[in-house]
Design an enzyme around this catalytic site. Structure first.
Site, short mmCIF file in Angstrom:
data_model
loop_
_atom_site.label_atom_id
_atom_site.label_comp_id
_atom_site.label_asym_id
_atom_site.label_seq_id
_atom_site.Cartn_x
_atom_site.Cartn_y
_atom_site.Cartn_z
CD GLU A 177 57.63 -43.03 -1.55
OE1 GLU A 177 57.23 -44.18 -1.82
OE2 GLU A 177 56.89 -42.19 -1.00
CD GLU A 217 55.09 -39.07 -3.85
OE1 GLU A 217 54.22 -39.84 -3.37
OE2 GLU A 217 56.09 -39.48 -4.45
CD1 TRP A 258 49.02 -45.98 -1.72
CD2 TRP A 258 49.44 -46.57 0.40
NE1 TRP A 258 49.51 -44.87 -1.08
CE2 TRP A 258 49.79 -45.20 0.23
CE3 TRP A 258 49.63 -47.15 1.65
CZ2 TRP A 258 50.30 -44.41 1.25
CZ3 TRP A 258 50.14 -46.37 2.68
CH2 TRP A 258 50.47 -45.02 2.47
CE LYS A 289 42.05 -50.02 -12.93
NZ LYS A 289 42.99 -50.97 -12.27
#
Ligand code: GLA
Ligand code: ZN
Length: 678
Positions: A157, A312, A320, A361
């Site tokens: 990216e 992805e 996020w 995580k």
């Protein structure tokens, strides 16, 4: 006749995989073995490795250790899987920035960053380029011909800007080259006599920033162009050793609604496109969200005019966004199949296994912290994988489109920058989406192309808000219409040239007045609540934001304003030019007007849906098709959580998932059907 083109020639299949970071589990190799078993169970055939593994491969400067990569590639290969190998430049080891601080970026206030985060390197730094070149050469020599490796995923990216002294000097050189070492030429092009901002030398030029000049629009545009150029030149530096030692194809993973880089330029140096798709599902109408994601799928397919990879996507949720909601059961599979319908040859996830610590995580993954395959998310991934296996023959086939929509980053930058019209939001992206939606709702394939792209194969080209129309674009559009194409332009078209200077002698400039047979006189910028109206065939349509008044110079009006001081003057026009037609919509409609004009045009041009409809499909339903020249594959998709009315096919086809021959389908909640021509 279309023929098959694969993103990765050595693996002519649909790819089902994920970003995989085994270097995070080096101390727990039992996890690696568990992963191998789970990958098989999940029907995955690919893993993307090495994206952030630089410090595992080169823990100290010049000391390389590829043993973990050797081992994991071997494991994946012998497990029947393939690897897309990444170059690790997206995140650098600590030693690199400590020893060579020049690799750290300088921000828009002139501050040098500390070591932190990722995707934050100076693209000009010779040291960074050299270090990246060395590690890429090592990877290319070692894995460039490995039977399990099928492609290069270069960095991650790409984004961002740097204003360090090296970048400033490179920018000045870029301008020197562009303006033939003649500062007078630059002053002229940038109109710097305005506010007495004339430059005496190229050394005086600073990039626009928080403390520097931002009022020179030509400079701002060239800075953005430079950022793309410098990024592309960095990518070329990354790719050079890969090409030297390996014949594997190269891609970079691009992004959703990404505004910083001109991906049309990036596409020139890669072999196939890939991107990371994270729409905010369920935050509003999923039909709208699906269509917008579809816009970007269409764009990435059109970049290289061949199947791309969905590099992805999340199998469940991200971590996020302001609120992080998982995709509903059913939509998780459908949103993956959506990519295939638009021309992707893969469904890949971020990430295979959830990391245990640090900032991601809690991000969705195929395998969670429980470490098993016994979860809803894992089972959904399994389902997607088994569907991809059933439809594997679709790999390499292409989405043929008769309609193209022009989308341009440079135009977006200058519109954003320009002071005028509405300064709150020009709504360029929104407007492109609104035109794209018309085709999406009807199940008509649509390409998203550059204004400089080859338009010759399209029956209809839409160019919304093409405020910046450089000479090359104007000639491209003119030739397209001259030779028989139908062009649909809108308000703002042809206002400024390639230096962001207003065209003199009337808008649309660069000769487009002749093509559209009109000249724009004035723009009425409406307040947000204000509405005007246009009448077409006796029906009145609401207008918002922008109403231009135009003088006809050969065009005929097909719709008129019915209010405002420009009542009874043309709102939409049509002009015959050469063997083609140019339509001009002088106003922004709130929905309805453009839909009606385009419905008429689709009829006239005999552009038909991939399914049997002459109208918009039921809300939330769309359809797409792919072809290999011999067979046609039709996808029908329902993005709502309610059952949809039946969708009729043009003729009986084979349902690839059930083997049945059908001439229509009933789509359940988040349902889809995939057909093959008989
Ligand atoms: C991006 C990055 C990934 C990961 C995901 C999370 O797409 O490429 O490394 O951070 O976002 O959604
Ligand atoms: Zn720099």
């Amino acid at each position: 006749m279309a023929k098959k083109q694969y993103p990765c020639d050595s693996f002519p299949h649909l790819i089902h995989g994920a970003d995989y970071n085994p270097e995070q589990w080096m101390a727990q190799k039992d996890i690696w073995d568990a992963d191998m078993e789970l990958m098989g169970k999940a029907n995955c055939n690919e893993m993307t490795l090495g994206i952030f593994a630089w410090s595992a491969i080169e823990p100290r400067e010049g000391e390389y250790d590829c043993s973990f990569l050797d081992e994991i590639i071997e494991k994946i290969g012998s497990n029947g899987g393939k690897v897309i190998l990444s170059t690790p430049s997206g995140a650098r080891p600590r030693w690199l920035a400590e020893k060579y601080p020049q690799v750290l970026r300088v921000d828009a206030q002139g501050r040098r960053e500390h070591i932190r985060g990722r995707h934050n390197h100076c693209f000009t730094s010779p040291v960074y380029r050299e270090k990246v070149h060395s590690i890429n050469r090592l990877l290319a020599q070692r894995y460039g011909n490995h039977p399990a490796v099928i492609a290069w995923h270069v960095s991650n990216e790409y984004s961002g800007q740097c204003r360090c002294p090296l970048c400033v000097a490179a920018f000045q050189n870029y301008l020197r080259e562009k303006f033939h070492d003649d500062i007078g030429e630059l002053n002229q092009a940038y109109w710097t006599s305005f506010w007495s901002h004339t430059y005496d030398s190229f050394e005086q030029i600073e990039p626009p920033g928080e403390l520097t000049e931002t009022g020179i629009h030509g400079l701002n545009l060239d800075w953005n162009r430079f950022v793309t150029r410098q990024t592309v030149s960095f990518i070329e530096n990354e790719i050079a050793p890969l090409r030297e030692y390996s014949s594997l194809p190269v891609t970079v993973n691009m992004m959703y609604e990404f505004t910083e880089l001109d991906y049309h330029k990036v596409a020139e140096v890669i072999d196939f496109a890939s991107w990371d798709c994270y729409p905010e599902w369920h935050n509003g109408d999923n039909a709208v969200i699906a269509q917008r994601a579809g816009f970007w799928h269409d764009l990435y397919r059109s970049l290289k005019k061949k199947p791309f990879l969905l590099m992805e996507s999340t199998p469940s949720l991200v971590n996020w966004k302001p609120y992080n909601k998982p995709k509903a059961p059913g939509l998780d599979v459908l949103s993956s199949i959506q990519a295939i319908a638009h021309g992707s040859d893969s469904v890949q996830y971020f990430q295979w296994r959830k990391s245990r610590g640090s900032s991601e995580k809690l991000h969705g993954a195929v395998v969670g912290h429980d470490g098993t395959g016994d979860t809803r998310v894992f089972r959904s991934v399994q389902t997607t994988g088994s569907i991809l296996k059933k439809i594997d023959e679709i790999a390499g086939s292409y989405v043929d489109a008769e309609v193209a929509l022009i989308f341009d980053w440079e135009n977006m930058w200058v519109l954003e920058d320009c002071q005028g019209f509405s300064n709150v939001d020009k709504k360029y992206m929104e407007t492109c989406y609104a035109y794209h939606r018309i085709f999406w709702e009807r199940g008509i394939n649509c390409d998203i192309v550059s204004p400089h792209g080859d338009l010759s194969g399209y029956k209809l080209v839409i160019a919304p808000m093409l405020y910046l129309t450089d000479e090359a674009t104007a000639r491209n559009l003119e030739n397209y219409v001259q030779r028989g194409g139908t062009l649909y332009g809108t308000y703002m078209m042809g206002t400024v040239d390639g230096n962001d200077l207003c065209y003199l002698g009337g808008v649309p400039g660069a000769g487009l007045k002749n093509v559209f047979g009109l000249q724009v006189e004035e723009m009425d910028n409406l307040y947000p609540e204000e509405r005007r109206h246009a009448s077409l065939g006796g029906v009145s349509y609401p207008l918002e934001d922008y109403c231009e008044t135009v003088k006809l110079l050969g065009a005929k009006a097909i719709a008129h304003y019915t209010d405002g001081y420009y009542r009874d003057t043309p709102a939409v026009t049509e002009c015959t030019f050469g063997r083609g037609k140019a339509i001009y919509q002088a106003c922004r409609d709130s929905g309805g007007l453009k839909e009606q004009i385009l419905a008429d045009l689709l009829e006239k041009l005999d552009i038909v849906s991939t399914v049997d409809t002459r109208e918009a499909l039921p809300h939330g339903v769309t359809a797409h098709s792919r072809t290999d020249g011999q067979h046609t594959y039709v996808f029908a998709e329902n993005y709502l959580e309610t059952e949809a009315p039946a969708v009729r096919l043009h003729r009986p086809m084979e349902n690839l998932l059930t083997g049945q021959i059908e001439d229509h389908c009933k789509l359940t909640a988040y349902g889809f059907s995939i057909y093959k021509s008989l």
